[in-house]
Design a protein around this motif. Structure first.
Motif, mmCIF file in Angstrom:
data_model
loop_
_atom_site.group_PDB
_atom_site.id
_atom_site.type_symbol
_atom_site.label_atom_id
_atom_site.label_comp_id
_atom_site.label_asym_id
_atom_site.label_seq_id
_atom_site.Cartn_x
_atom_site.Cartn_y
_atom_site.Cartn_z
ATOM 1 N N UNK A 380 0.864 -1.183 0.000
ATOM 2 C CA UNK A 380 0.000 0.000 0.000
ATOM 3 C C UNK A 380 0.899 1.231 0.000
ATOM 4 N N UNK A 381 0.697 2.102 -0.993
ATOM 5 C CA UNK A 381 1.534 3.286 -1.125
ATOM 6 C C UNK A 381 0.670 4.521 -1.329
ATOM 7 N N UNK A 382 1.179 5.644 -0.842
ATOM 8 C CA UNK A 382 0.479 6.923 -0.961
ATOM 9 C C UNK A 382 1.332 7.920 -1.735
ATOM 10 N N UNK A 383 0.714 8.625 -2.639
ATOM 11 C CA UNK A 383 1.332 9.787 -3.266
ATOM 12 C C UNK A 383 0.828 11.026 -2.542
ATOM 13 N N UNK A 384 1.721 11.924 -2.209
ATOM 14 C CA UNK A 384 1.420 13.108 -1.396
ATOM 15 C C UNK A 384 0.911 12.701 -0.014
ATOM 16 N N UNK A 385 1.542 11.678 0.549
ATOM 17 C CA UNK A 385 1.171 11.234 1.878
ATOM 18 C C UNK A 385 1.740 12.147 2.946
ATOM 19 N N UNK A 386 1.558 11.767 4.218
ATOM 20 C CA UNK A 386 2.038 12.595 5.331
ATOM 21 C C UNK A 386 3.525 12.924 5.210
ATOM 22 N N UNK A 387 3.871 14.161 5.536
ATOM 23 C CA UNK A 387 5.235 14.695 5.539
ATOM 24 C C UNK A 387 5.760 14.999 4.144
ATOM 25 N N UNK A 388 4.949 14.873 3.113
ATOM 26 C CA UNK A 388 5.428 15.274 1.792
ATOM 27 C C UNK A 388 5.788 16.760 1.827
#
Length: 544
Positions: A380-388
């Motif tokens: 599971x991956x996020x783009x513009x996730x936390x701390x970006x």
């Protein structure tokens, strides 16, 4: 293992970037679910007057899709949306996008993600994937102010991201609540068009002067004829923002003095001492995100524009009543009050294999490992996730770096090196602790090291992050260090993959849990064009 199946949530700038990188890597089995009727994300949703990107056009573009046709130094919103549409068409992404389809939930069961989708017309459908990538953006969920009586206003009242184009501002009394980037742009655009403009300011902002010059036909023709000019422009503005603006934010020096002098000289353009006092921020320049504008101070000095600094008490049908008891009558009320930047994938529910939800994982606030992943949520991956590091930087550049990092793991899955991967809780804790402990003069370096940059080696942030090596596209996949749960795959002289000798298991100093071996040959990043992925050394347990 064969080609992995990937689901991407969102067809905004980040989702399109992920899709293009997948196709360039030869991966075709992916679907992008977009709840809107078209691509573009925030550039589709926001259509307010004066909408302009505050990052230079040459830097706010994909490195794989340069646009020689930008018409201005800072692009209008409609031009950026058209650019994103062209990217989707040029790279054949539309055949992968399902519009009008909202992902409502995802659960990891039996080694795969099971995705629930509310399709066009509300029909419920389901999908399965090996990888789930969310690209839901940070400027997506409008934040509405909690002002008593807001619903009682008699005229049109709307958030800036839901602009009502039927509410013609010409000759009417328009009230704008908010002085962030959006409020400043709307005020600058409507001054002289509205009959009367009221700007309700809670906190004054420092304004960086940014003349938005037009690119002429000769400039555009030169960039079409010489693509290298676009690459030089990209690198120049990347350097300028990194070496001057980013440094000024976190470190004392000539950069900070220069930016401070620029914004103070810009404020000095306000001739009226009382108005200048009201527009003077209470903090030093760059304590908050800088606002970029070349016409705001001219706009607020007009006779038909008022800056109201008394706090809003309530709204009534005729207008806004401030704490001093004054009724400010208005015909149109615009809420330029920003977005819930911490919503991330919400309201979508995400459940890991152990039944733990994303809400559970974020009970104490959103957090992530290297901005893109979470412990307990494999593949599971996020783009513009936390701390970006979104600040005053190009979100497109950040999206490219994050997407390249994610692509590295997907390629390893395809090559048979891993089956599932997620960071350990310990590595995630160390990463977040390192961010909190980072001295102010190191913060700029830390932010740039959160994600690897396209075409350049990634560095680590006081912990075990990957030391990637380049592939044929210039993207740098993560390196599996010395922590596989089974022996690495080696090639025998015939070229076939064979399991290596079992490795000794020991506690890992780095960070990915649940990395599992899958049978089958390794394939390298790109046959005959790039070296095979580095083989992990023996001697540890799990890796990231």
């Amino acid at each position: 293992m064969g080609e992995p199946r990937i689901v991407i949530v969102g067809a905004g700038m980040s989702g399109l970037c992920m899709g293009v990188l997948l196709k360039r890597a030869g991966l075709r089995d992916f679907t992008v679910y977009e709840k809107g009727g078209s691509a573009g994300g925030t550039w589709r949703d926001n259509t307010y007057p004066g909408l302009t990107c505050d990052v230079p056009s040459r830097f706010y573009q994909f490195t794989f899709a340069p646009n020689p046709g930008w018409t201005r130094l800072y692009s209008p919103g409609a031009e950026i949306r058209a650019y994103l549409d062209r990217v989707a068409d040029a790279h054949g992404l539309r055949e992968h996008i399902v519009f009008g389809a909202e992902v409502t939930g995802a659960e990891h069961r039996a080694g795969r993600w099971h995705v629930a989708v509310a399709g066009p017309g509300g029909a419920a459908t389901a999908d399965e994937a090996d990888f789930l990538v969310t690209a839901t953006g940070v400027l997506h969920h409008p934040r509405l102010p909690e002002i008593p009586g807001l619903d009682s206003f008699a005229g049109p009242c709307f958030h800036s991201a839901r602009w009502d184009h039927s509410a013609d501002p010409r000759g009417r009394r328009v009230a704008v609540v908010g002085t962030g980037s959006t409020g400043v742009q709307i005020t600058t655009a409507l001054a002289g068009t509205a009959g009367r403009l009221l700007l309700f300011q809670r906190t004054a902002q420092w304004i960086l002067p940014t003349p938005n010059r037009r690119y002429g036909r000769l400039t555009r023709a030169a960039h079409r004829a010489l693509p290298r000019l676009d690459r030089l422009g990209y690198r120049w503005y990347e350097f300028l923002i990194s070496a001057v603006l980013s440094r000024a934010l976190v470190r004392d020096g000539w950069q900070r003095r220069l930016i401070g002098r620029l914004v103070r000289r810009n404020l000095a353009k306000v001739r009226d001492p009382d108005l200048r006092r009201r527009l003077t921020p209470p903090d030093e320049p760059m304590c908050k995100r800088l606002i970029a504008s070349d016409g705001f101070y001219d706009a607020v000095q007009r006779d038909d524009v008022d800056v109201v600094t008394s706090p809003i008490d309530h709204v009534e049908p005729r207008g806004i009543v401030t704490a001093d008891g004054t009724l400010h009558e208005a015909d149109v009320l615009v809420l330029a009050t920003g977005f819930d930047a911490h919503a991330y994938v919400r309201p979508m529910t995400v459940t890991g294999p152990d039944g733990r939800t994303l809400e559970d994982a974020w009970a104490d606030g959103p957090r992530a490992y290297r901005t893109v992943a979470l412990p307990g949520f494999p593949n599971f991956f996020m783009l513009m996730g936390p701390h970006s590091p979104i600040g005053n930087y190009s979100l497109i550049a950040i999206a490219e770096a994050q997407a390249a990092y994610i692509l590295g793991w997907i390629r390893r899955h395809r090559a048979g090196l891993v089956k599932t991967a997620a960071p350990t809780a310990e590595a995630t804790d160390r990463f977040n602790d390192a961010l909190r402990r980072a001295p102010p003069h190191h913060l700029d370096v830390r932010l740039r090291e959160l994600v690897p940059r396209p075409g350049r080696a990634a560095r680590t942030v006081a912990l075990d992050a990957a030391r990637p090596r380049p592939d044929a596209e210039g993207a740098r996949p993560p390196r599996l260090r010395d922590d596989l749960t089974a022996g690495p795959v080696r090639r025998n002289p015939s070229g076939r993959a064979r399991p290596a000798e079992p490795v000794r298991q020991s506690p890992s100093a780095s960070g990915v849990s649940g990395v599992r071996r899958a049978p089958g040959p390794t394939g390298g990043w790109r046959p005959a064009r790039a070296p095979a992925p580095p083989r992990p050394a023996a001697g540890a347990g799990t890796c990231w």
